[in-house]
Design a protein around this motif. Structure first.
Motif, mmCIF file in Angstrom:
data_model
loop_
_atom_site.group_PDB
_atom_site.id
_atom_site.type_symbol
_atom_site.label_atom_id
_atom_site.label_comp_id
_atom_site.label_asym_id
_atom_site.label_seq_id
_atom_site.Cartn_x
_atom_site.Cartn_y
_atom_site.Cartn_z
ATOM 1 N N LEU A 77 0.836 -1.201 0.000
ATOM 2 C CA LEU A 77 0.000 0.000 0.000
ATOM 3 C C LEU A 77 0.868 1.247 0.000
ATOM 4 N N LEU A 78 0.534 2.166 -0.898
ATOM 5 C CA LEU A 78 1.212 3.456 -0.992
ATOM 6 C C LEU A 78 0.188 4.571 -0.897
ATOM 7 N N VAL A 79 0.475 5.557 -0.071
ATOM 8 C CA VAL A 79 -0.283 6.805 -0.054
ATOM 9 C C VAL A 79 0.716 7.943 -0.213
ATOM 10 N N VAL A 80 0.526 8.744 -1.247
ATOM 11 C CA VAL A 80 1.396 9.892 -1.509
ATOM 12 C C VAL A 80 0.588 11.159 -1.324
ATOM 13 N N LYS A 81 1.084 12.073 -0.513
ATOM 14 C CA LYS A 81 0.430 13.360 -0.291
ATOM 15 C C LYS A 81 1.440 14.469 -0.493
ATOM 16 N N ASP A 82 1.119 15.399 -1.389
ATOM 17 C CA ASP A 82 2.003 16.530 -1.683
ATOM 18 C C ASP A 82 3.411 16.068 -2.045
ATOM 19 N N GLY A 83 3.478 14.999 -2.823
ATOM 20 C CA GLY A 83 4.749 14.506 -3.329
ATOM 21 C C GLY A 83 5.541 13.643 -2.381
ATOM 22 N N VAL A 87 2.429 6.793 3.518
ATOM 23 C CA VAL A 87 2.232 5.383 3.859
ATOM 24 C C VAL A 87 2.925 4.563 2.785
ATOM 25 N N SER A 88 3.760 3.634 3.197
ATOM 26 C CA SER A 88 4.437 2.728 2.259
ATOM 27 C C SER A 88 4.748 1.455 3.034
ATOM 28 N N LYS A 89 3.902 0.445 2.871
ATOM 29 C CA LYS A 89 4.073 -0.743 3.699
ATOM 30 C C LYS A 89 3.463 -1.974 3.033
ATOM 31 N N GLY A 90 3.910 -3.129 3.479
ATOM 32 C CA GLY A 90 3.416 -4.387 2.964
ATOM 33 C C GLY A 90 2.610 -5.132 4.011
ATOM 34 N N TYR A 91 1.745 -6.019 3.532
ATOM 35 C CA TYR A 91 0.919 -6.858 4.394
ATOM 36 C C TYR A 91 0.948 -8.280 3.852
ATOM 37 N N MET A 151 3.644 -17.478 -0.744
ATOM 38 C CA MET A 151 3.103 -18.270 0.356
ATOM 39 C C MET A 151 3.958 -19.501 0.648
ATOM 40 N N GLU A 152 4.514 -20.106 -0.402
ATOM 41 C CA GLU A 152 5.278 -21.332 -0.218
ATOM 42 C C GLU A 152 6.569 -21.092 0.553
ATOM 43 N N LEU A 153 7.246 -19.981 0.246
ATOM 44 C CA LEU A 153 8.504 -19.659 0.920
ATOM 45 C C LEU A 153 8.319 -18.676 2.077
ATOM 46 N N HIS A 154 7.090 -18.257 2.310
ATOM 47 C CA HIS A 154 6.776 -17.317 3.374
ATOM 48 C C HIS A 154 7.628 -16.045 3.283
ATOM 49 N N VAL A 155 7.614 -15.454 2.087
ATOM 50 C CA VAL A 155 8.280 -14.172 1.873
ATOM 51 C C VAL A 155 7.265 -13.061 2.135
ATOM 52 N N ALA A 156 7.585 -12.191 3.053
ATOM 53 C CA ALA A 156 6.655 -11.118 3.409
ATOM 54 C C ALA A 156 6.564 -10.081 2.290
ATOM 55 N N ALA A 157 5.366 -9.584 2.049
ATOM 56 C CA ALA A 157 5.182 -8.482 1.107
ATOM 57 C C ALA A 157 5.759 -7.214 1.710
ATOM 58 N N SER A 158 6.320 -6.364 0.850
ATOM 59 C CA SER A 158 6.971 -5.136 1.316
ATOM 60 C C SER A 158 6.787 -4.047 0.265
ATOM 61 N N PRO A 159 7.248 -2.833 0.539
ATOM 62 C CA PRO A 159 7.172 -1.784 -0.485
ATOM 63 C C PRO A 159 7.963 -2.100 -1.752
ATOM 64 N N SER A 160 8.958 -2.986 -1.676
ATOM 65 C CA SER A 160 9.769 -3.317 -2.851
ATOM 66 C C SER A 160 9.268 -4.555 -3.591
ATOM 67 N N ILE A 167 5.411 -0.408 -5.347
ATOM 68 C CA ILE A 167 4.879 0.897 -4.958
ATOM 69 C C ILE A 167 5.966 1.963 -4.855
ATOM 70 N N GLU A 168 7.201 1.555 -4.600
ATOM 71 C CA GLU A 168 8.285 2.540 -4.573
ATOM 72 C C GLU A 168 8.481 3.156 -5.950
ATOM 73 N N ASP A 169 8.480 2.337 -6.985
ATOM 74 C CA ASP A 169 8.610 2.851 -8.348
ATOM 75 C C ASP A 169 7.364 3.621 -8.770
ATOM 76 N N LEU A 170 6.200 3.168 -8.339
ATOM 77 C CA LEU A 170 4.974 3.850 -8.742
ATOM 78 C C LEU A 170 4.848 5.223 -8.085
ATOM 79 N N ALA A 171 5.533 5.446 -6.961
ATOM 80 C CA ALA A 171 5.604 6.794 -6.393
ATOM 81 C C ALA A 171 6.355 7.724 -7.349
ATOM 82 N N ARG A 172 7.398 7.204 -7.984
ATOM 83 C CA ARG A 172 8.152 7.995 -8.970
ATOM 84 C C ARG A 172 7.287 8.264 -10.206
#
Length: 349
Positions: free
Chosen positions: A41-47, A51-55, A60-69, A249-254
Protein backbone atom coordinates in the motif's frame (compact mmCIF):
# COMPACT_ATOMS: atom_id res chain seq x y z
CA UNK A 1 6.31 26.10 31.92
CA UNK A 2 2.92 26.77 30.47
CA UNK A 3 4.42 26.97 26.96
CA UNK A 4 6.14 23.62 27.46
CA UNK A 5 2.86 22.14 28.67
CA UNK A 6 1.08 23.41 25.57
CA UNK A 7 3.77 21.96 23.30
CA UNK A 8 3.61 18.59 25.08
CA UNK A 9 -0.17 18.62 24.82
CA UNK A 10 0.03 19.29 21.07
CA UNK A 11 2.56 16.50 20.64
CA UNK A 12 0.36 14.11 22.57
CA UNK A 13 -2.62 15.05 20.40
CA UNK A 14 -0.58 14.49 17.22
CA UNK A 15 0.67 11.09 18.39
CA UNK A 16 -2.88 10.08 19.33
CA UNK A 17 -4.19 11.23 15.93
CA UNK A 18 -1.50 9.24 14.13
CA UNK A 19 -2.25 6.16 16.23
CA UNK A 20 -5.96 6.53 15.45
CA UNK A 21 -5.25 6.86 11.72
CA UNK A 22 -2.92 3.84 11.79
CA UNK A 23 -5.59 1.77 13.52
CA UNK A 24 -8.23 2.79 10.97
CA UNK A 25 -5.81 2.02 8.14
CA UNK A 26 -4.93 -1.39 9.53
CA UNK A 27 -8.62 -2.15 9.96
CA UNK A 28 -9.22 -1.45 6.27
CA UNK A 29 -6.27 -3.71 5.38
CA UNK A 30 -7.21 -6.48 7.80
CA UNK A 31 -7.98 -9.08 5.12
CA UNK A 32 -4.40 -8.84 3.82
CA UNK A 33 -2.77 -9.45 7.21
CA UNK A 34 -1.49 -12.74 8.56
CA UNK A 35 -0.68 -15.99 6.78
CA UNK A 36 -2.38 -15.00 3.52
CA UNK A 37 -1.46 -13.60 0.11
CA UNK A 38 -0.79 -9.97 0.72
CA UNK A 39 -0.62 -6.44 -0.54
CA UNK A 40 1.56 -3.37 -0.75
CA UNK A 41 0.00 0.00 0.00
CA UNK A 42 1.21 3.46 -0.99
CA UNK A 43 -0.28 6.80 -0.05
CA UNK A 44 1.40 9.89 -1.51
CA UNK A 45 0.43 13.36 -0.29
CA UNK A 46 2.00 16.53 -1.68
CA UNK A 47 4.75 14.51 -3.33
CA UNK A 48 5.75 12.60 -0.20
CA UNK A 49 4.97 8.94 0.55
CA UNK A 50 3.18 9.07 3.91
CA UNK A 51 2.23 5.38 3.86
CA UNK A 52 4.44 2.73 2.26
CA UNK A 53 4.07 -0.74 3.70
CA UNK A 54 3.42 -4.39 2.96
CA UNK A 55 0.92 -6.86 4.39
CA UNK A 56 0.81 -10.64 4.28
CA UNK A 57 2.99 -12.72 1.97
CA UNK A 58 4.21 -12.26 -1.60
CA UNK A 59 5.21 -15.94 -1.76
CA UNK A 60 3.10 -18.27 0.36
CA UNK A 61 5.28 -21.33 -0.22
CA UNK A 62 8.50 -19.66 0.92
CA UNK A 63 6.78 -17.32 3.37
CA UNK A 64 8.28 -14.17 1.87
CA UNK A 65 6.65 -11.12 3.41
CA UNK A 66 5.18 -8.48 1.11
CA UNK A 67 6.97 -5.14 1.32
CA UNK A 68 7.17 -1.78 -0.48
CA UNK A 69 9.77 -3.32 -2.85
CA UNK A 70 7.60 -6.31 -3.83
CA UNK A 71 6.91 -6.43 -7.58
CA UNK A 72 3.35 -7.30 -8.64
CA UNK A 73 1.94 -7.98 -12.08
CA UNK A 74 0.02 -4.77 -12.69
CA UNK A 75 -2.50 -6.27 -15.12
CA UNK A 76 -4.55 -3.46 -16.69
CA UNK A 77 -2.85 -0.78 -14.60
CA UNK A 78 -0.21 -1.37 -17.33
CA UNK A 79 -2.43 0.40 -19.87
CA UNK A 80 -1.36 3.85 -18.69
CA UNK A 81 2.24 2.98 -19.63
CA UNK A 82 1.21 1.68 -23.05
CA UNK A 83 -0.74 4.89 -23.65
CA UNK A 84 2.22 6.97 -22.49
CA UNK A 85 4.50 5.15 -24.94
CA UNK A 86 2.14 6.08 -27.78
CA UNK A 87 1.97 9.70 -26.62
CA UNK A 88 5.77 9.91 -26.45
CA UNK A 89 6.02 8.71 -30.04
CA UNK A 90 3.42 11.27 -31.05
CA UNK A 91 5.52 13.97 -29.36
CA UNK A 92 8.54 12.65 -31.28
CA UNK A 93 6.64 13.00 -34.56
CA UNK A 94 6.99 9.26 -35.19
CA UNK A 95 3.24 8.74 -35.44
CA UNK A 96 -0.07 10.59 -35.22
CA UNK A 97 -2.96 9.62 -33.00
CA UNK A 98 -5.14 9.98 -36.10
CA UNK A 99 -3.14 7.38 -38.01
CA UNK A 100 -5.18 4.36 -38.97
CA UNK A 101 -4.04 1.29 -37.08
CA UNK A 102 -3.63 -0.61 -40.37
CA UNK A 103 -0.97 1.89 -41.45
CA UNK A 104 1.23 0.23 -38.85
CA UNK A 105 -0.39 -3.20 -38.70
CA UNK A 106 -1.56 -4.12 -42.21
CA UNK A 107 -2.29 -7.64 -40.96
CA UNK A 108 -5.45 -6.34 -39.28
CA UNK A 109 -8.57 -7.37 -41.21
CA UNK A 110 -10.07 -5.09 -43.84
CA UNK A 111 -13.07 -4.45 -41.62
CA UNK A 112 -10.69 -2.71 -39.17
CA UNK A 113 -9.51 -0.18 -41.78
CA UNK A 114 -11.30 2.85 -40.23
CA UNK A 115 -9.85 2.30 -36.72
CA UNK A 116 -7.42 4.99 -35.56
CA UNK A 117 -4.79 4.92 -32.84
CA UNK A 118 -6.85 7.48 -30.95
CA UNK A 119 -9.83 5.11 -30.94
CA UNK A 120 -7.71 2.22 -29.68
CA UNK A 121 -6.48 4.38 -26.80
CA UNK A 122 -10.03 5.17 -25.66
CA UNK A 123 -11.57 1.72 -26.38
CA UNK A 124 -13.65 2.99 -29.28
CA UNK A 125 -12.20 0.70 -31.96
CA UNK A 126 -14.76 -2.09 -31.74
CA UNK A 127 -12.27 -4.95 -32.13
CA UNK A 128 -13.47 -8.43 -31.23
CA UNK A 129 -12.28 -9.60 -27.80
CA UNK A 130 -9.31 -11.86 -28.45
CA UNK A 131 -9.98 -13.78 -25.25
CA UNK A 132 -13.24 -15.02 -26.81
CA UNK A 133 -11.65 -16.29 -30.01
CA UNK A 134 -8.45 -17.88 -28.75
CA UNK A 135 -8.54 -21.67 -29.20
CA UNK A 136 -9.80 -23.56 -26.18
CA UNK A 137 -6.79 -25.87 -26.35
CA UNK A 138 -4.21 -23.05 -26.28
CA UNK A 139 -1.19 -24.50 -24.48
CA UNK A 140 1.48 -21.84 -25.09
CA UNK A 141 0.87 -18.37 -23.60
CA UNK A 142 -0.13 -15.79 -26.21
CA UNK A 143 1.98 -12.75 -26.98
CA UNK A 144 0.90 -9.50 -28.58
CA UNK A 145 1.78 -10.75 -32.06
CA UNK A 146 -0.41 -13.81 -31.47
CA UNK A 147 -3.31 -11.51 -30.61
CA UNK A 148 -2.78 -9.78 -33.95
CA UNK A 149 -2.84 -13.15 -35.71
CA UNK A 150 -6.16 -13.98 -34.07
CA UNK A 151 -7.69 -10.61 -34.91
CA UNK A 152 -6.48 -10.89 -38.50
CA UNK A 153 -8.90 -13.80 -38.96
CA UNK A 154 -11.98 -11.88 -37.84
CA UNK A 155 -14.52 -10.48 -40.28
CA UNK A 156 -16.56 -8.14 -38.08
CA UNK A 157 -16.37 -5.46 -35.40
CA UNK A 158 -18.65 -4.90 -32.45
CA UNK A 159 -19.60 -1.44 -33.76
CA UNK A 160 -18.40 1.15 -36.29
CA UNK A 161 -15.14 2.67 -34.97
CA UNK A 162 -15.73 5.81 -32.93
CA UNK A 163 -19.44 5.18 -32.43
CA UNK A 164 -19.37 3.42 -29.05
CA UNK A 165 -17.23 2.06 -26.23
CA UNK A 166 -16.16 -1.48 -25.39
CA UNK A 167 -13.18 -2.19 -23.16
CA UNK A 168 -10.59 -3.90 -25.33
CA UNK A 169 -7.48 -5.69 -24.15
CA UNK A 170 -6.79 -6.54 -27.78
CA UNK A 171 -6.76 -2.87 -28.69
CA UNK A 172 -3.96 -2.25 -26.20
CA UNK A 173 -2.03 -5.26 -27.48
CA UNK A 174 -2.22 -3.60 -30.90
CA UNK A 175 -0.92 -0.34 -29.42
CA UNK A 176 2.13 -2.20 -28.05
CA UNK A 177 2.83 -3.56 -31.54
CA UNK A 178 2.44 -0.07 -33.02
CA UNK A 179 5.01 1.20 -30.50
CA UNK A 180 7.40 -1.46 -31.79
CA UNK A 181 6.80 -0.56 -35.44
CA UNK A 182 7.07 3.21 -34.93
CA UNK A 183 10.11 3.10 -32.63
CA UNK A 184 11.99 0.17 -34.15
CA UNK A 185 12.43 -1.26 -30.65
CA UNK A 186 10.84 -4.14 -28.74
CA UNK A 187 8.00 -2.81 -26.63
CA UNK A 188 9.71 -3.77 -23.37
CA UNK A 189 12.92 -2.03 -24.44
CA UNK A 190 11.07 1.16 -25.39
CA UNK A 191 9.37 1.29 -21.99
CA UNK A 192 12.67 0.74 -20.22
CA UNK A 193 14.57 3.33 -22.26
CA UNK A 194 11.94 6.07 -22.46
CA UNK A 195 9.95 5.69 -19.23
CA UNK A 196 11.40 3.44 -16.55
CA UNK A 197 15.09 4.41 -16.67
CA UNK A 198 14.51 8.19 -16.94
CA UNK A 199 12.26 8.06 -13.89
CA UNK A 200 14.53 5.80 -11.85
CA UNK A 201 11.99 2.98 -11.86
CA UNK A 202 14.74 0.38 -11.52
CA UNK A 203 12.49 -2.52 -10.55
CA UNK A 204 9.75 -2.05 -13.16
CA UNK A 205 9.66 -4.02 -16.39
CA UNK A 206 7.45 -5.48 -19.07
CA UNK A 207 8.14 -9.12 -18.34
CA UNK A 208 9.11 -11.53 -21.11
CA UNK A 209 10.27 -15.08 -20.47
CA UNK A 210 13.60 -14.61 -22.25
CA UNK A 211 14.29 -11.28 -20.56
CA UNK A 212 15.35 -10.17 -17.11
CA UNK A 213 13.65 -11.84 -14.15
CA UNK A 214 11.16 -9.95 -12.03
CA UNK A 215 12.92 -8.68 -8.88
CA UNK A 216 11.23 -9.35 -5.54
CA UNK A 217 8.43 -11.07 -7.41
CA UNK A 218 4.99 -11.61 -5.92
CA UNK A 219 3.16 -14.73 -7.06
CA UNK A 220 -0.58 -14.72 -7.58
CA UNK A 221 -3.06 -16.81 -5.59
CA UNK A 222 -6.76 -17.66 -5.67
CA UNK A 223 -8.88 -18.94 -2.84
CA UNK A 224 -10.34 -22.35 -3.59
CA UNK A 225 -12.27 -24.37 -1.03
CA UNK A 226 -10.96 -22.29 1.83
CA UNK A 227 -7.33 -22.68 0.76
CA UNK A 228 -5.00 -20.41 -1.18
CA UNK A 229 -3.80 -21.97 -4.46
CA UNK A 230 -1.04 -20.47 -6.61
CA UNK A 231 -2.64 -19.16 -9.83
CA UNK A 232 0.12 -16.96 -11.12
CA UNK A 233 -0.14 -17.14 -14.90
CA UNK A 234 -2.74 -17.86 -17.59
CA UNK A 235 -2.59 -18.24 -21.36
CA UNK A 236 -3.01 -14.43 -21.69
CA UNK A 237 -0.47 -13.36 -19.06
CA UNK A 238 2.36 -12.88 -21.59
CA UNK A 239 0.50 -10.23 -23.61
CA UNK A 240 2.34 -7.01 -22.75
CA UNK A 241 0.32 -4.09 -24.06
CA UNK A 242 -2.81 -4.79 -22.06
CA UNK A 243 -1.29 -5.93 -18.78
CA UNK A 244 2.22 -7.35 -18.75
CA UNK A 245 4.12 -4.88 -16.58
CA UNK A 246 5.50 -5.69 -13.11
CA UNK A 247 6.20 -2.90 -10.65
CA UNK A 248 6.26 -1.99 -6.98
CA UNK A 249 4.88 0.90 -4.96
CA UNK A 250 8.28 2.54 -4.57
CA UNK A 251 8.61 2.85 -8.35
CA UNK A 252 4.97 3.85 -8.74
CA UNK A 253 5.60 6.79 -6.39
CA UNK A 254 8.15 8.00 -8.97
CA UNK A 255 5.64 7.42 -11.76
CA UNK A 256 2.98 9.41 -9.92
CA UNK A 257 5.37 12.34 -9.47
CA UNK A 258 6.10 12.42 -13.21
CA UNK A 259 2.40 12.83 -13.98
CA UNK A 260 2.44 16.33 -12.47
CA UNK A 261 5.08 17.82 -14.76
CA UNK A 262 6.62 17.56 -18.22
CA UNK A 263 9.62 15.36 -17.50
CA UNK A 264 7.97 12.73 -19.76
CA UNK A 265 4.78 14.06 -21.27
CA UNK A 266 4.06 17.59 -22.37
CA UNK A 267 1.17 19.53 -20.88
CA UNK A 268 -0.85 18.81 -24.01
CA UNK A 269 -0.14 15.09 -23.87
CA UNK A 270 -1.03 14.83 -20.20
CA UNK A 271 -4.22 16.77 -20.79
CA UNK A 272 -5.12 14.37 -23.61
CA UNK A 273 -4.45 11.32 -21.43
CA UNK A 274 -6.56 12.70 -18.59
CA UNK A 275 -9.53 13.84 -20.71
CA UNK A 276 -12.64 11.64 -20.61
CA UNK A 277 -13.04 11.10 -24.33
CA UNK A 278 -15.83 8.58 -24.14
CA UNK A 279 -18.64 7.44 -21.89
CA UNK A 280 -18.30 3.90 -20.58
CA UNK A 281 -20.71 1.23 -19.45
CA UNK A 282 -20.75 2.94 -16.04
CA UNK A 283 -22.47 6.36 -16.11
CA UNK A 284 -20.06 7.70 -13.46
CA UNK A 285 -16.94 6.83 -15.49
CA UNK A 286 -15.42 8.22 -18.66
CA UNK A 287 -12.28 6.88 -20.33
CA UNK A 288 -9.19 8.82 -21.36
CA UNK A 289 -5.97 7.30 -22.68
CA UNK A 290 -5.15 4.50 -20.25
CA UNK A 291 -7.08 6.19 -17.44
CA UNK A 292 -10.60 6.11 -16.09
CA UNK A 293 -12.01 9.45 -14.97
CA UNK A 294 -14.63 9.71 -12.21
CA UNK A 295 -15.32 13.26 -11.09
CA UNK A 296 -11.91 14.72 -10.27
CA UNK A 297 -10.21 11.34 -9.82
CA UNK A 298 -7.96 9.59 -12.31
CA UNK A 299 -7.78 5.87 -11.71
CA UNK A 300 -7.39 2.42 -13.17
CA UNK A 301 -7.81 -1.07 -11.83
CA UNK A 302 -6.02 -4.21 -12.93
CA UNK A 303 -7.38 -7.71 -12.64
CA UNK A 304 -5.78 -10.95 -13.79
CA UNK A 305 -5.49 -14.46 -12.45
CA UNK A 306 -4.10 -14.11 -8.92
CA UNK A 307 -3.69 -10.30 -8.88
CA UNK A 308 -6.01 -7.34 -8.22
CA UNK A 309 -4.62 -3.81 -8.20
CA UNK A 310 -5.69 -0.19 -8.34
CA UNK A 311 -4.21 3.30 -8.55
CA UNK A 312 -6.41 6.27 -7.63
CA UNK A 313 -5.13 9.81 -8.10
CA UNK A 314 -6.67 13.06 -6.82
CA UNK A 315 -4.54 15.57 -8.74
CA UNK A 316 -6.18 18.71 -7.31
CA UNK A 317 -5.48 17.46 -3.80
CA UNK A 318 -2.03 16.07 -4.68
CA UNK A 319 -3.07 12.75 -3.20
CA UNK A 320 -2.58 9.25 -4.64
CA UNK A 321 -3.39 5.79 -3.31
CA UNK A 322 -1.89 2.65 -4.87
CA UNK A 323 -2.95 -0.79 -3.66
CA UNK A 324 -1.27 -3.83 -5.26
CA UNK A 325 -2.33 -7.35 -4.25
CA UNK A 326 -1.35 -10.89 -5.20
CA UNK A 327 -4.75 -12.51 -4.75
CA UNK A 328 -8.02 -12.84 -6.62
CA UNK A 329 -10.18 -11.26 -3.90
CA UNK A 330 -11.23 -8.73 -2.64
CA UNK A 331 -11.34 -6.09 -5.33
CA UNK A 332 -9.25 -3.16 -4.03
CA UNK A 333 -10.93 -0.09 -5.52
CA UNK A 334 -13.42 0.56 -2.72
CA UNK A 335 -10.71 -0.07 -0.12
CA UNK A 336 -8.45 2.48 -1.85
CA UNK A 337 -11.25 5.06 -1.78
CA UNK A 338 -11.79 4.51 1.94
CA UNK A 339 -8.06 4.84 2.56
CA UNK A 340 -7.98 8.07 0.55
CA UNK A 341 -10.81 9.44 2.69
CA UNK A 342 -8.63 9.00 5.80
CA UNK A 343 -6.28 11.56 4.25
CA UNK A 344 -8.90 14.12 3.33
CA UNK A 345 -10.03 12.95 -0.11
CA UNK A 346 -13.57 13.69 -1.21
CA UNK A 347 -15.28 10.50 -2.44
CA UNK A 348 -15.92 10.53 -6.20
CA UNK A 349 -19.57 10.76 -7.29
Amino acid sequence: MRRIAVILSCLAFTVAAHARDDARLDALMQRYQGDVPGASLLVVKDGKPIVSKGYGFSDMELHVAASPSTDYRLASVSKQFTATAILLLAQDGKLSLDDHARKWLPELPAVAAPITIRQLLSHQGGLVDYEDIMPADTAVPLRDKDVLALLAKTDHLYFPPGSSYRYSNGGYAMLALIVEKASGMPFQAFLKTRIFEPLGMKHTLAFVKEGAPVPNRAFGYSEEGGHWVRTDQSMTSSVLGDGGIYSNIEDLARWDAALYDNRLLSDASRKAAFTGWTATDDPTIRYGYGWRITGETLWHSGETIGFRNVIVRYPKQHLTVVLLTNRNDPEPYQTALKIASLFGATPPP
